[in-house]
Design an enzyme around this catalytic site. Structure first.
Site, PDB file in Angstrom:
ATOM      1  N   LYS A 154       0.853  -1.195   0.000  1.00 54.33           N
ATOM      2  CA  LYS A 154       0.000   0.000   0.000  1.00 54.33           C
ATOM      3  C   LYS A 154       0.884   1.238   0.000  1.00 54.33           C
ATOM      4  O   LYS A 154       1.524   1.549   1.003  1.00 54.33           O
ATOM      5  CB  LYS A 154      -0.900   0.046   1.250  1.00 54.33           C
ATOM      6  CG  LYS A 154      -1.979   1.121   1.115  1.00 54.33           C
ATOM      7  CD  LYS A 154      -2.605   1.533   2.409  1.00 54.33           C
ATOM      8  CE  LYS A 154      -1.861   2.618   3.120  1.00 54.33           C
ATOM      9  NZ  LYS A 154      -1.713   3.897   2.374  1.00 54.33           N
ATOM     10  N   GLU A 204      10.726  15.450  14.608  1.00 50.29           N
ATOM     11  CA  GLU A 204      10.997  15.302  13.177  1.00 50.29           C
ATOM     12  C   GLU A 204      10.203  16.368  12.413  1.00 50.29           C
ATOM     13  O   GLU A 204       8.978  16.325  12.367  1.00 50.29           O
ATOM     14  CB  GLU A 204      10.582  13.900  12.721  1.00 50.29           C
ATOM     15  CG  GLU A 204      11.050  13.591  11.328  1.00 50.29           C
ATOM     16  CD  GLU A 204      10.697  12.169  10.880  1.00 50.29           C
ATOM     17  OE1 GLU A 204       9.630  11.657  11.240  1.00 50.29           O
ATOM     18  OE2 GLU A 204      11.508  11.585  10.142  1.00 50.29           O
TER      19      GLU A 204
HETATM   20  P1  NAD Z   1       2.906   8.183   7.755  1.00 49.59           P
HETATM   21  O1  NAD Z   1       3.303   7.380   8.938  1.00 49.59           O
HETATM   22  O2  NAD Z   1       1.901   9.260   7.934  1.00 49.59           O
HETATM   23  O3  NAD Z   1       2.318   7.255   6.616  1.00 49.59           O
HETATM   24  C1  NAD Z   1       3.057   6.155   6.119  1.00 49.59           C
HETATM   25  C2  NAD Z   1       2.098   5.168   5.483  1.00 49.59           C
HETATM   26  O4  NAD Z   1       1.249   4.652   6.511  1.00 49.59           O
HETATM   27  C3  NAD Z   1       1.173   5.739   4.418  1.00 49.59           C
HETATM   28  O5  NAD Z   1       1.010   4.790   3.389  1.00 49.59           O
HETATM   29  C4  NAD Z   1      -0.145   5.925   5.164  1.00 49.59           C
HETATM   30  O6  NAD Z   1      -1.284   5.858   4.331  1.00 49.59           O
HETATM   31  C5  NAD Z   1      -0.106   4.730   6.097  1.00 49.59           C
HETATM   32  N1  NAD Z   1      -0.939   4.847   7.297  1.00 49.59           N
HETATM   33  C6  NAD Z   1      -1.353   5.982   7.932  1.00 49.59           C
HETATM   34  N2  NAD Z   1      -2.104   5.657   9.004  1.00 49.59           N
HETATM   35  C7  NAD Z   1      -2.172   4.302   9.044  1.00 49.59           C
HETATM   36  C8  NAD Z   1      -2.793   3.372   9.923  1.00 49.59           C
HETATM   37  N3  NAD Z   1      -3.524   3.782  10.971  1.00 49.59           N
HETATM   38  N4  NAD Z   1      -2.652   2.051   9.671  1.00 49.59           N
HETATM   39  C9  NAD Z   1      -1.915   1.625   8.623  1.00 49.59           C
HETATM   40  N5  NAD Z   1      -1.295   2.465   7.748  1.00 49.59           N
HETATM   41  C10 NAD Z   1      -1.419   3.790   7.962  1.00 49.59           C
HETATM   42  O7  NAD Z   1       4.265   8.731   7.132  1.00 49.59           O
HETATM   43  P2  NAD Z   1       4.455   9.704   5.897  1.00 49.59           P
HETATM   44  O8  NAD Z   1       4.046  11.069   6.349  1.00 49.59           O
HETATM   45  O9  NAD Z   1       3.834   9.114   4.683  1.00 49.59           O
HETATM   46  O10 NAD Z   1       6.051   9.625   5.680  1.00 49.59           O
HETATM   47  C11 NAD Z   1       6.947  10.322   6.416  1.00 49.59           C
HETATM   48  C12 NAD Z   1       7.493   9.481   7.570  1.00 49.59           C
HETATM   49  O11 NAD Z   1       8.098   8.288   7.066  1.00 49.59           O
HETATM   50  C13 NAD Z   1       8.579  10.191   8.327  1.00 49.59           C
HETATM   51  O12 NAD Z   1       8.388   9.980   9.707  1.00 49.59           O
HETATM   52  C14 NAD Z   1       9.859   9.507   7.853  1.00 49.59           C
HETATM   53  O13 NAD Z   1      10.940   9.583   8.749  1.00 49.59           O
HETATM   54  C15 NAD Z   1       9.379   8.123   7.681  1.00 49.59           C
HETATM   55  N6  NAD Z   1      10.294   7.375   6.793  1.00 49.59           N
HETATM   56  C16 NAD Z   1      11.128   6.454   7.345  1.00 49.59           C
HETATM   57  C17 NAD Z   1      12.030   5.749   6.540  1.00 49.59           C
HETATM   58  C18 NAD Z   1      12.971   4.745   7.118  1.00 49.59           C
HETATM   59  O14 NAD Z   1      13.617   4.046   6.339  1.00 49.59           O
HETATM   60  N7  NAD Z   1      13.090   4.613   8.429  1.00 49.59           N
HETATM   61  C19 NAD Z   1      12.040   5.984   5.161  1.00 49.59           C
HETATM   62  C20 NAD Z   1      11.173   6.929   4.633  1.00 49.59           C
HETATM   63  C21 NAD Z   1      10.293   7.611   5.467  1.00 49.59           C
END
Ligand code: NAD
Length: 504
Positions: free
Chosen positions: A184, A392
């Site tokens: 997803k 962050e």
């Molecule tokens: P997010 O956590 O808001 O969303 C990530 C994904 O989770 C999306 O696909 C979203 O639709 C889904 N999601 C949201 N709520 C959910 C739920 N309740 N249940 C299941 N899935 C759900 O993150 P974002 O804003 O899309 O991305 C930025 C974040 O990702 C930052 O915190 C960044 O540091 C992190 N990130 C980490 C890495 C790593 O390798 N550690 C790499 C890239 C990004």
């Protein structure tokens, strides 16, 4: 660059890719993909509902016996072909990624796409190197050996900051190890995940091995994590959502891999090459508009270099060219959305009450005003426990703080909940050696910050999660280990039976 990516034509049949076909979602809710450089909708699609997730999991489960039963050589061949198709389509992938994310075309062309092709090549090779570690007669009467087996259907969830690379990092090790997958992507950025799955089919990876559900986190995401047909959850995203995902995955007893947020420190000792540190800090902080989980966010600079470092960074940030992401000379594109830009601006505006904004701290006016742009921003004078140092921000914002003794610099670097990546800058091998041992992060760069490659594991310590993406280490997440034990004696009444019945 040639014509922009035409999502309406490419995904005319919908934004769900299930069992080898594009189809519409059934949630009854529409979502518009917006070009963050203009604020205009470029594609509207029906989000995945729970029925779409069920269909995708079913397709992946149907594909599992054949794919997991393929020889390593067969899987490897398919992944080599996949790498070739990705490479052939490099330009289309770059244009699609630039359109949906607002990333400068030079970043997608020189980083996102070649990194993805290389990942596919790497896992094509690695697929043939899966092995158990041990075989032998450990009791004397038995032969034991270790099998490494795929887990089943993997449910993966990815963020919007590197949609193509995240798809590659999630999908490739999983399928190289013989699993099938439902991915997803973030609802803001489905394009390159869909193209990625289509390219896999074109390369001859069997239908149903890779499925994409483009849906919202709360319904499609949670349904995927809790799904009884899914054996493992692999999540990349924020720490806050990761905690929710962990709760659901734990309650359904799933294998779990979490790649979460970061707040990478950038520690400059007083013998560092100042020019290198200044350039490294600006590049490390601004890559992908700072929307990078490993971005340099907190620079700790030993007092003798502090003033020169701050003025060097401010000058370099001011020279960065904001502009149209499709223009090859643009350095910095918009953030992913206006909401993300406003969130970043909120952090900086709140910091004005306790710190100084040396440069940036505003959205550009004029031509760029309609996009989600934010100027490169340098903040000084913030306390270690302040919000801008601890949280962050995920935008083009760097905070610089001074330190005195080496131990103090390292202690400050370790003083946030996160532990994804860090860098240390010095010409002294003993100093950098101490720093690499003492810094609590899954990656420590010395005299550089950001480079990443397929052979090396990527993953966090502390609140940045656990488990590794990329590299042969990722197979530890995507395989399970089975101990097989053969009796070699052919004796019916074994000596150990007397512990249960009878005497010696
Ligand atoms: P997010 O956590 O808001 O969303 C990530 C994904 O989770 C999306 O696909 C979203 O639709 C889904 N999601 C949201 N709520 C959910 C739920 N309740 N249940 C299941 N899935 C759900 O993150 P974002 O804003 O899309 O991305 C930025 C974040 O990702 C930052 O915190 C960044 O540091 C992190 N990130 C980490 C890495 C790593 O390798 N550690 C790499 C890239 C990004």
């Amino acid at each position: 660059m040639s014509s922009p990516f035409q999502a309406d034509e490419r995904f005319a049949d919908g934004a769900q890719y299930i069992a080898g076909e594009l189809r519409r979602g059934t949630s009854g809710r529409e979502h518009a993909v917006v070009d963050p450089a203009t604020g205009e909708a470029v594609y509207t699609y029906e989000l995945a509902g729970t029925a779409d997730v069920d269909a995708a999991v079913e397709a992946a489960a149907r594909a599992f016996p054949e794919w997991s039963g393929a020889t390593p050589g067969e899987r490897s061949d398919a992944l080599h072909r996949f790498a070739a198709v990705l490479d052939d389509r490099a330009e289309e992938f770059a244009r699609a990624e630039t359109l949906q994310c607002g990333k400068p075309i030079k970043l997608t062309t020189e980083f996102d796409v070649p990194g993805t092709v290389d990942n596919a090549s790497f896992f094509a090779g690695a697929a043939r190197h899966l092995e158990g570690k041990s075989a032998g007669e450990y009791t004397g009467d038995h032969t034991s050996y270790i099998r490494r087996e795929p887990i089943g259907v993997v449910g993966s969830i990815a963020p919007w900051n590197y949609p193509l690379q995240m798809a590659a990092w999630k999908v490739l090790p999983a399928v190289a190890a013989g699993n099938t997958i439902v991915l997803k992507p973030a609802e803001l950025t489905p394009f390159t995940s869909l193209l990625f799955a289509q390219a896999a089919d074109e390369a001859g990876i069997p239908t149903g091995v890779i499925n994409i559900v483009s849906g919202a986190g709360r319904d499609a995401g949670e349904h995927l994590v809790g799904h009884p047909g899914v054996a493992m959850t692999s999540f990349t995203g924020s720490t806050a959502v990761g905690k929710r995902v962990a709760e659901i995955a734990t309650s359904t007893v799933k294998r779990l891999h979490l790649e979460l947020g970061g707040k990478a420190p950038f520690v400059v000792f007083d013998d560092a090459d100042l020019e290198a540190a200044v350039h490294g800090a600006v590049a490390g902080a601004l890559i992908n508009s700072g929307q990078d989980c490993t971005a340099a966010t907190r620079s700790y600079v030993q007092r003798p270099l502090y003033d020169a470092f701050v003025s060097g960074v401010a000058d370099l940030m001011a020279a960065v060219r904001l502009g149209d992401p499709a223009d090859g000379s643009t350095d910095l594109g918009p953030l992913i959305s206006h909401a993300q830009r406003d969130r970043v601006a909120g952090f900086v505006d709140r910091a004005r009450s306790y710190a100084s904004v040396v440069t940036g701290g505003e959205a550009p006016q004029g031509e760029l005003a309609k996009g989600a742009y934010y100027r490169p921003t340098l903040v000084t004078g913030a306390a270690q426990d302040s919000e801008i140092v601890q949280s962050e921000v995920f935008g083009p914002v760097l905070v610089v703080l001074p330190f005195d003794g080496d131990d103090e610099g390292i202690a400050l670097a370790n003083d946030t909940p996160y532990g994804l990546a860090a860098s240390a800058w010095s010409r002294d091998v003993y100093r950098t050696g101490r720093a690499t041992r003492a810094i609590k992060a899954g990656c420590v760069w010395i005299n550089d910050h950001i480079p990443i490659l397929s052979e090396m594991p990527h993953g966090g310590y502390k609140a940045s999660g656990f488990g590794k993406d990329m590299s042969a280490y990722s197979f530890d997440e995507y395989t399970q280990v089975k101990h097989v034990m053969y009796d070699n004696t052919a004796v019916a009444r074994k000596d150990w039976h007397r512990t249960v019945f009878g005497d010696r």
